[in-house]
Design a protein around this motif. Structure first.
Motif, mmCIF file in Angstrom:
data_model
loop_
_atom_site.group_PDB
_atom_site.id
_atom_site.type_symbol
_atom_site.label_atom_id
_atom_site.label_comp_id
_atom_site.label_asym_id
_atom_site.label_seq_id
_atom_site.Cartn_x
_atom_site.Cartn_y
_atom_site.Cartn_z
ATOM 1 N N THR A 120 0.838 -1.194 0.000
ATOM 2 C CA THR A 120 0.000 0.000 0.000
ATOM 3 C C THR A 120 0.878 1.251 0.000
ATOM 4 O O THR A 120 1.855 1.331 0.741
ATOM 5 N N ARG A 166 -2.618 1.870 -8.137
ATOM 6 C CA ARG A 166 -1.906 1.715 -6.871
ATOM 7 C C ARG A 166 -2.722 2.202 -5.679
ATOM 8 O O ARG A 166 -2.615 1.625 -4.577
ATOM 9 N N THR A 167 -3.515 3.245 -5.843
ATOM 10 C CA THR A 167 -4.339 3.708 -4.728
ATOM 11 C C THR A 167 -5.498 2.758 -4.451
ATOM 12 O O THR A 167 -6.186 2.896 -3.444
ATOM 13 N N GLN A 169 -4.732 -0.598 -4.489
ATOM 14 C CA GLN A 169 -3.964 -1.792 -4.158
ATOM 15 C C GLN A 169 -3.954 -2.825 -5.294
ATOM 16 O O GLN A 169 -4.088 -4.032 -5.072
#
Length: 234
Positions: A120, A166-167, A169
């Motif tokens: 994360t 990515r935000t 996950q």
């Protein structure tokens, strides 16, 4: 020659004493095109270091990824740190060509990493990425030169996909794997993403890209410029 047959012959010819071998890539996923190659992963405990090699044999372009029983773990680690799990994915999806009893454990390692997902992002990482995404977006908005706008759009697509994935996950991708990563996350979102950039490339209209980027930034405070700092010592 069929992909699996060619792969078997390649192993017999070049790595007859290896402990394990897998055939991976597009031919395994049923996504092969006329330019596809054979991705073959080799595990050989006698090797002192890993290497990659490209060859033309048995009627196929072949990419071979050769590892000992330690080096593949470092590639797994590095891939996960960059959030692009190329090696774990190849191992997970690969068809077994040879196995002396090691493949099951290595495949389980790969599957566990893929299921876990990337680390994360920290708040600091999100802030930094948010700033540079904003900066690129503003460059895109202000670009009046078509050539410059095209290349800014390319960078914006990369940064936007990275931030969105990515935000949430999710693993990210590069080149064609960017689209695949977006689709693996959300087919609808991927469609909107592709449509926004396709519209700009074909018509020059930027509106949909602006809306897309703003919608991704909004949950984290929107665009960021004022107050951002990096490397400043107190």
């Amino acid at each position: 020659m069929k992909p699996v047959d060619a792969a078997y012959k390649f192993i017999e010819a070049h790595y007859p004493d290896c402990q394990g071998a897998l055939l991976a890539g597009s031919v395994v996923r049923g996504e092969a095109t006329e330019t596809s190659d054979l991705d073959i992963v080799i595990f050989d405990q006698k090797l002192s270091a890993s290497y990659r090699q490209s060859l033309l044999e048995f009627g196929w372009p072949i990419e071979v990824f050769v590892h000992n029983m330690i080096s593949y773990k470092e590639f797994f680690k590095n891939d996960c740190e960059r959030a692009r799990p190329s090696m774990p994915r190849m191992v997970s999806e690969g068809i077994v060509l040879k196995d002396t009893g090691i493949i099951r454990g290595i495949k389980q390692e790969a599957d566990d990493l893929l299921d876990k997902g990337p680390e994360t992002w920290s708040e600091e990482a999100i802030t930094t990425k948010r700033y540079f995404l904003t900066d690129t977006l503003e460059d895109f908005i202000g670009a009046s030169d078509r050539g410059e706008a095209l290349f800014i759009a390319n960078e914006l697509a990369s940064l936007t996909s990275e931030f969105g994935l990515r935000t949430n996950q999710q693993w990210i991708g590069k080149s064609k794997w960017t689209v695949r990563a977006l689709k693996n996350y959300d087919e609808t979102f991927a469609g909107e993403f592709i449509q926004a950039f396709d519209k700009f490339y074909t018509t020059g209209v930027k509106t949909e890209i602006l809306c897309l980027v703003d919608s991704i930034l909004e949950p984290f405070g929107g665009r960021l410029f004022e107050g951002f700092t990096i490397g400043k010592h107190k």
